[in-house]
Design an enzyme around this catalytic site. Structure first.
Site, PDB file in Angstrom:
ATOM      1  N   ARG A   1     -15.368 -12.956  -2.649  1.00  0.00           N
ATOM      2  CA  ARG A   1     -15.734 -11.547  -2.408  1.00  0.00           C
ATOM      3  C   ARG A   1     -16.685 -11.395  -1.231  1.00  0.00           C
ATOM      4  O   ARG A   1     -16.719 -10.353  -0.583  1.00  0.00           O
ATOM      5  CB  ARG A   1     -16.348 -10.902  -3.665  1.00  0.00           C
ATOM      6  CG  ARG A   1     -16.819  -9.472  -3.419  1.00  0.00           C
ATOM      7  CD  ARG A   1     -17.219  -8.723  -4.669  1.00  0.00           C
ATOM      8  NE  ARG A   1     -18.154  -9.430  -5.485  1.00  0.00           N
ATOM      9  CZ  ARG A   1     -19.472  -9.514  -5.227  1.00  0.00           C
ATOM     10  NH1 ARG A   1     -19.997  -8.946  -4.161  1.00  0.00           N
ATOM     11  NH2 ARG A   1     -20.262 -10.190  -6.051  1.00  0.00           N
TER      12      ARG A   1
ATOM     13  N   TYR B   1      -7.755  10.064  11.752  1.00  0.00           N
ATOM     14  CA  TYR B   1      -6.962   9.897  10.534  1.00  0.00           C
ATOM     15  C   TYR B   1      -7.580  10.758   9.411  1.00  0.00           C
ATOM     16  O   TYR B   1      -8.809  10.861   9.291  1.00  0.00           O
ATOM     17  CB  TYR B   1      -6.952   8.412  10.156  1.00  0.00           C
ATOM     18  CG  TYR B   1      -6.323   8.151   8.828  1.00  0.00           C
ATOM     19  CD1 TYR B   1      -4.985   8.468   8.597  1.00  0.00           C
ATOM     20  CD2 TYR B   1      -7.068   7.615   7.781  1.00  0.00           C
ATOM     21  CE1 TYR B   1      -4.416   8.250   7.364  1.00  0.00           C
ATOM     22  CE2 TYR B   1      -6.494   7.393   6.544  1.00  0.00           C
ATOM     23  CZ  TYR B   1      -5.168   7.714   6.346  1.00  0.00           C
ATOM     24  OH  TYR B   1      -4.599   7.509   5.130  1.00  0.00           O
TER      25      TYR B   1
ATOM     26  N   ASP C   1     -11.319   3.328  16.742  1.00  0.00           N
ATOM     27  CA  ASP C   1     -10.197   2.996  15.867  1.00  0.00           C
ATOM     28  C   ASP C   1      -8.990   2.744  16.772  1.00  0.00           C
ATOM     29  O   ASP C   1      -8.446   3.662  17.382  1.00  0.00           O
ATOM     30  CB  ASP C   1      -9.939   4.165  14.892  1.00  0.00           C
ATOM     31  CG  ASP C   1      -8.775   3.887  13.944  1.00  0.00           C
ATOM     32  OD1 ASP C   1      -7.920   3.033  14.272  1.00  0.00           O
ATOM     33  OD2 ASP C   1      -8.708   4.547  12.889  1.00  0.00           O
TER      34      ASP C   1
ATOM     35  N   LYS D   1      -0.897  -1.460   9.634  1.00  0.00           N
ATOM     36  CA  LYS D   1       0.072  -0.955  10.622  1.00  0.00           C
ATOM     37  C   LYS D   1       0.619  -2.109  11.463  1.00  0.00           C
ATOM     38  O   LYS D   1       1.276  -2.974  10.932  1.00  0.00           O
ATOM     39  CB  LYS D   1      -0.573   0.144  11.465  1.00  0.00           C
ATOM     40  CG  LYS D   1      -1.429   1.124  10.663  1.00  0.00           C
ATOM     41  CD  LYS D   1      -0.641   1.845   9.576  1.00  0.00           C
ATOM     42  CE  LYS D   1      -1.542   2.861   8.882  1.00  0.00           C
ATOM     43  NZ  LYS D   1      -0.975   3.393   7.659  1.00  0.00           N
TER      44      LYS D   1
HETATM   45  N1  PLP Z   1      -6.812   4.663  11.022  1.00  0.00           N
HETATM   46  C1  PLP Z   1      -5.640   5.189  11.360  1.00  0.00           C
HETATM   47  C2  PLP Z   1      -5.422   5.629  12.777  1.00  0.00           C
HETATM   48  C3  PLP Z   1      -4.628   5.345  10.409  1.00  0.00           C
HETATM   49  O1  PLP Z   1      -3.450   5.883  10.763  1.00  0.00           O
HETATM   50  C4  PLP Z   1      -4.870   4.921   9.078  1.00  0.00           C
HETATM   51  C5  PLP Z   1      -3.838   5.075   8.030  1.00  0.00           C
HETATM   52  O2  PLP Z   1      -2.793   5.625   8.239  1.00  0.00           O
HETATM   53  C6  PLP Z   1      -6.109   4.388   8.761  1.00  0.00           C
HETATM   54  C7  PLP Z   1      -7.063   4.254   9.758  1.00  0.00           C
HETATM   55  C8  PLP Z   1      -6.428   3.931   7.362  1.00  0.00           C
HETATM   56  O3  PLP Z   1      -5.820   2.693   7.130  1.00  0.00           O
HETATM   57  P1  PLP Z   1      -5.406   2.174   5.645  1.00  0.00           P
HETATM   58  O4  PLP Z   1      -4.310   3.039   5.151  1.00  0.00           O
HETATM   59  O5  PLP Z   1      -5.040   0.748   5.904  1.00  0.00           O
HETATM   60  O6  PLP Z   1      -6.627   2.296   4.805  1.00  0.00           O
END
Ligand code: PLP
Length: 394
Positions: free
Chosen positions: A62, A114, A186, A211
């Site tokens: 963990r 997001y 991000d 992704k």
């Molecule tokens: N950042 C972006 C640009 C995303 O499109 C997503 C999810 O679609 C996330 C973060 C969050 O990722 P997760 O679904 O792996 O938690």
């Protein structure tokens, strides 16, 4: 212990295969899966040597202290050109720990983000005393004035979801650093193959590994990379919120990374062909793709990205219902709210990611009812184009 594969002269493909590999005593050519939740010691002194950092070793999964996780993190750090990386159980786990660790002095979020990130910034974090100000990507001129108040973190995505706006990472980093703020990007939509925010001046970079890094729509994970000092503040949040990646997912993700570069290059090439086709299609009103010469973000994207990515967004002529009918008429391309997989995935932001947003706010952000977001997969480009053409002709 890991082999030294940190040669920065090596290309991204080589590092995606070899960086961080354990020097396995039994000769495995890649890091094996250590699914153990804990690790045994021969004496209390040996245990203390590891806990106190006098000797390398593994303690408790963990904490992220696990050979399979560490090996993955070295690979991810190498791909981002970072001192270190922390692997998480999801992209949101990575984002939440990052914001909790570095958002105490306030956060400025630029442009669309997001939905989960926006919810965290506007609904959950303020209750914990972490306040965020959201500004449009066209309002970067306002950033310096906002940062005068001592805000500590500037956070953004580029390209953004779903309109694929491009934010100039160098420009934002220069403004933020002049005011003593950190910059976190991000990088999920671009992936570390197409864009290296740290080399452009960002302090921290995160990706939802669910992704492109995972790439097969079969795992959920996240990563934050940056300097050891900036990661040190994030590590205790990951540990005590229990957000570390599971070893079997880390193992699967490492396996996916071996093919990351060839996959992303193919995503880029097919997306460019589809964006071209759509931009000439009579049923399509507008195409959003940073690789298109006429696109508003093209010049900055060409500067800061080495490929334009696998995401293509477009508006069809007509109503939300007509767009929905086009999506529903697709045979090969799958209706699903994610991206970055081998299979092409499509959504209508107004009915999925931005469904809960006030329609007026959606319009203000340029998200039309007839907008369709396509994550271009690895199928044969001609099959994807045929599927889009038959659906658009309905
Ligand atoms: N950042 C972006 C640009 C995303 O499109 C997503 C999810 O679609 C996330 C973060 C969050 O990722 P997760 O679904 O792996 O938690």
């Amino acid at each position: 212990m890991t082999k030294d594969h940190s040669d920065p002269q090596q290309g991204l493909s080589t590092r995606s295969i070899h960086a961080g590999d354990l020097d396995d005593a039994l000769g495995s050519p890649h890091t094996p899966l250590y699914d153990s939740s804990t690790f045994r010691f021969d004496s209390t002194q040996a245990l203390l040597d590891v806990i106190d950092g006098r000797k390398p070793g593994y303690l408790y999964t963990r904490y992220g202290s696990n050979p399979t996780i560490r090996s993955l993190e070295e690979k991810l750090a190498s791909l981002d050109g970072a001192e270190g990386a922390l692997a998480f159980s999801s992209g949101m786990a990575a984002i939440s720990s990052l914001l909790l660790a570095h958002g105490r002095r306030g956060i400025v979020c630029i442009g669309d983000a997001y939905g989960g990130t926006l919810e965290l910034l506007t609904q959950q974090l303020p209750g914990l005393g972490l306040h965020a100000q959201l500004i449009d990507s066209a309002q970067i001129d306002r950033l310096a004035a906002i940062l005068q108040a001592g805000t500590g973190l500037v956070y953004f995505e580029t390209p953004t979801n779903p309109t694929l706006d491009i934010i100039d990472i160098r420009r934002v980093a220069a403004i933020a650093h002049a005011h003593g703020a950190l910059v976190a990007v991000d990088n999920t939509f671009a992936s570390c193959v197409n864009q290296r925010p740290l080399a452009l001046g960002a302090d921290l970079v995160m990706q939802s590994a669910t992704k492109y890094l995972g790439g097969h729509s079969d795992l959920t994970a996240g990563v934050v990379a940056g300097s050891d000092a900036n990661l040190a503040a994030i590590r205790p949040w990951r540990k005590n919120l229990g957000q570390a990646i599971a070893p079997d997912i880390a193992h699967r993700l490492s396996r996916s990374l071996a093919t990351l570069v060839v996959r992303v290059e193919r995503h880029n090439a097919t997306a460019a062909a589809i964006a071209e086709m759509l931009s000439k299609h009579p049923k399509v009103a507008r195409v959003y793709y940073p690789g298109l010469r006429g696109s508003p973000g093209h010049a900055v994207a060409a500067e800061q990205m080495s490929g334009f990515g696998g995401m293509v967004t477009f508006d069809v002529h007509g109503t939300a219902d007509e767009a929905m009918r086009a999506v529903d008429a697709l045979n090969l391309i799958t209706l699903a709210p994610s991206l970055g997989g081998a299979e092409s995935l499509i959504t209508q932001p107004a009915t999925t990611s931005h469904h809960d947003m006030d329609p007026a706010e959606r319009r203000r952000r340029g998200i039309t009812d007839s907008m369709i977001r396509l994550s271009v997969g690895l199928e044969d480009p001609s099959d994807l184009i045929r599927d889009l053409e038959q659906a658009l002709s309905r």
